[in-house]
Scaffold this motif. Structure first.
Motif, PDB file in Angstrom:
ATOM      1  N   ILE A 317      -5.815   2.540   1.843  1.00  0.00           N
ATOM      2  CA  ILE A 317      -5.824   3.629   2.819  1.00  0.00           C
ATOM      3  C   ILE A 317      -5.074   4.822   2.243  1.00  0.00           C
ATOM      4  N   LYS A 325      -1.490   6.982   9.015  1.00  0.00           N
ATOM      5  CA  LYS A 325      -1.687   5.714   8.307  1.00  0.00           C
ATOM      6  C   LYS A 325      -0.918   4.578   8.987  1.00  0.00           C
ATOM      7  N   VAL A 466      -1.483   0.518   1.850  1.00  0.00           N
ATOM      8  CA  VAL A 466      -1.166   1.945   1.906  1.00  0.00           C
ATOM      9  C   VAL A 466      -0.194   2.222   0.774  1.00  0.00           C
TER      10      VAL A 466
END
Length: 610
Positions: A317, A325, A466
């Motif tokens: 992501i 996020k 992430v």
């Protein structure tokens, strides 16, 4: 090339450890050197010695007269009452710094989201770090020494920094030394790599990919006893050559040599088998996010998000800080409830999140590591099928770089990287089938990152990552999504597509302003950033260069085949025919010289096309 900095027979030791023993090296004009090595082996100490902030126990550091050295350390000494603007440009009149293209480019690349008159005491640690970096880059230095410059920078800022450093230090101008765990910027910027290990500094040509190739060759030739380290390096080399399209189209080392080294290395992940295992653990339903929106009061964070997370999916992501996020991750693990839309989870879903906090460890703060492990009766299965093996917690810790002596260390006394690895171990041993990693690369050196990546390669579940570490993100995930304008967007082109979309957003939002800045800038604007264009070639020149690249690649392939045939012919030649042997050697030498020239031309064209 003229020597800027030099070190002769450096020796440095602490009461319990010798860090360097008779180390000699030099930094020449045009050098862009990346420094890698395990945490604790002396990378920051080496920078301190070369910068003059630390004295060796013996030996000396020399500096050419008049050379100006700028240093970025991991701590800042800012006055909390100072402002962003004053800390970067000081008392320089506005018409002076505003007329300097270099300064304008730095402000646009690093500080667009910070008010010019904001007090430093009001900023976060990451914001202060960017101000510190901007202050250094805006100065006049012949040599830059950077200790972890990408800390707290997002993917866009790291790409900007790479471009700035390459433009600022072209061939034969100034020097750069950089310690970083960000392997992408090492490969993108550096022309040489120094590995700090076992009280020495070992030099390698080229960036990270070339360093990995040379290290594999070194380990093979020396029959290194560090078999695990060798295998990880070879596996990483295989990914460098096979994995990311952006890399395979820009080989930075000999294609034939690399292919020979990885010919017996299997694909890094058996995707079909891992997905089958994931389905057996999860079922077909994982998490479905359907037409979801999330708002906090009047602030809309996510809108119209639709994402059906599949078993065995490995997703990265992307998004700027504040894009949403963490909110998206919260929807997956249940910590955040949607304002609109629905989130459905499969009945067997068990989510665990490796956060940036150390909550999982605080309850064990005073316990030694072995006591923490004594309460864990489970094991962890690595690999699949006939190659599957069960590892105990202690074996897993060893795989993640813990020495046996460290098992007696209280958790609170571990380094940041060690705490991070122990945190991951506790999560894996809890047997989740959906694993979320939120900035997992903090405090880890390149070898430990490779070890973590190798462990994740055999983990049979759904993985969501992430990270601002572009290399890690591309390495462990198979697809990427981005949060852009509150919506989730799939990126078939990966990180490169995300950066192109962000550049398009900037262009649309800034009109005729700088293409390197970001929308919403609060830094005083100027009409032209002076930033270099992506390519200085016109349309016709660009087409001609692309055509020549194709021709050069064909010629390189043909020359490589000719060299191999010539070497086979040499081996079969009459060994008593000295004149004939000399003639054959002359032919091989001529072919290799031409191949080297073609490779150099290929690199020149690639640089021009970037």
């Amino acid at each position: 090339m003229a020597n800027l900095l030099g070190a002769d027979a450096l020796h440095l030791e602490y009461p319990t450890k010798t860090v360097f023993d008779s180390v000699s090296l030099g930094v020449n004009e045009g050098d862009r050197i990346g420094i890698v090595g395990r945490n604790g082996d002396g990378k920051s100490s080496l920078l301190g010695l070369l910068a003059g902030t630390r004295e060796p126990d013996s030996g000396r550091v020399t500096r050419r007269g008049g050379v100006r050295v700028g240093v970025l350390t991991q701590t800042d000494l800012f006055d909390d009452e100072d402002t962003v603007g004053h800390s970067v440009v000081g008392d320089t009149p506005e018409h002076v710094w505003a007329g300097d293209p270099k300064v304008r480019d730095i402000l646009a690349g690093l500080l667009t989201d910070l008010p010019w008159d904001a007090r430093l005491g009001e900023l976060s640690g990451g914001q202060r770090r960017r101000v510190q970096l901007a202050q250094l880059l805006a100065g006049e230095h012949d040599v830059l020494i950077l200790d972890e410059p990408t800390n707290h920078l997002d993917v866009e800022a790291i790409e900007w920094l790479a471009g700035h450093l390459k433009t600022r230090w072209p061939a034969n101008q100034g020097g750069l030394l950089m310690v970083t765990h960000d392997r992408w910027i090492l490969d993108e910027v550096c022309t040489a790599t120094w590995e700090v290990h076992d009280r020495i500094v070992e030099p390698f040509e080229g960036g990270y990919a070339a360093y990995i190739l040379q290290r594999v060759e070194r380990d093979r030739q020396a029959a290194s006893i560090e078999q695990k380290r060798q295998n990880l390096a070879r596996k990483e080399l295989a990914w460098l050559r096979r994995g990311a399209p952006a890399r395979t189209s820009k080989p930075k080392f000999r294609i034939d040599a690399a292919n020979a080294l990885i010919s017996d290395v299997p694909e890094i992940r058996d995707k079909t088998e891992l997905q089958s295992l994931a389905v057996s653990r999860l079922g077909k339903d994982v998490v479905d996010i359907l037409d979801v929106g999330v708002a906090y009061g009047d602030k809309q964070v996510l809108s119209d998000v639709e994402w059906r997370v599949a078993p065995g999916e490995r997703t990265g992501i992307l998004g700027v800080n504040g894009a949403g996020k963490s909110t998206l991750l919260g929807l997956i693990d249940g910590a955040v409830q949607p304002t609109t839309g629905t989130v459905k989870r499969g009945k067997t879903v068990k989510v665990q999140t490796l956060t940036q906090r150390l909550d999982e460890l605080e309850q064990h703060w005073e316990d030694p590591v072995r006591v923490v492990l004594a309460n864990l009766a489970t094991s962890f299965t690595v690999g699949s099928g006939s190659k599957a093996q069960d590892l105990t917690p202690s074996q897993l810790l060893e795989r993640l770089g813990f020495a046996s002596a460290q098992l007696s260390t209280p958790v609170k006394d571990l380094s940041g990287g060690q705490k991070r690895r122990l945190q991951l171990l506790l999560i894996l041993l809890d047997s989740p089938n959906v694993l979320i990693l939120d900035e997992p690369t903090n405090d880890l050196d390149t070898d430990m990152l490779a070890a973590m990546e190798d462990l994740l390669d055999s983990w049979p579940g759904t993985l969501i990552v992430v990270s601002h570490d572009r290399y890690f993100l591309e390495r462990v995930t198979d697809q990427q999504y981005a949060i852009l304008e509150r919506r989730l967007r799939h990126l078939p082109g990966g990180v490169e597509e995300y950066l192109a979309l962000r550049r398009a957003q900037h262009g649309a939002g800034s009109g005729s302003g700088s293409g390197s800045g970001r929308a919403g800038s609060t830094v005083p604007a100027t009409s032209d950033s002076g930033a270099p264009a992506e390519s200085g070639l016109s349309g016709a020149e660009l087409r001609a260069a692309q055509k020549e690249v194709t021709a050069v690649e064909r010629r390189m392939t043909k020359l490589t085949e000719q060299v191999e045939k010539a070497k086979l012919a040499l081996a079969e030649h009459d060994q008593g025919d000295y004149a004939g042997l000399a003639e054959e050697m002359k032919k091989i030498s001529a072919l290799e010289d031409e191949l080297a020239e073609q490779e150099l031309r290929w690199l020149e064209l690639s640089e021009a096309l970037e």
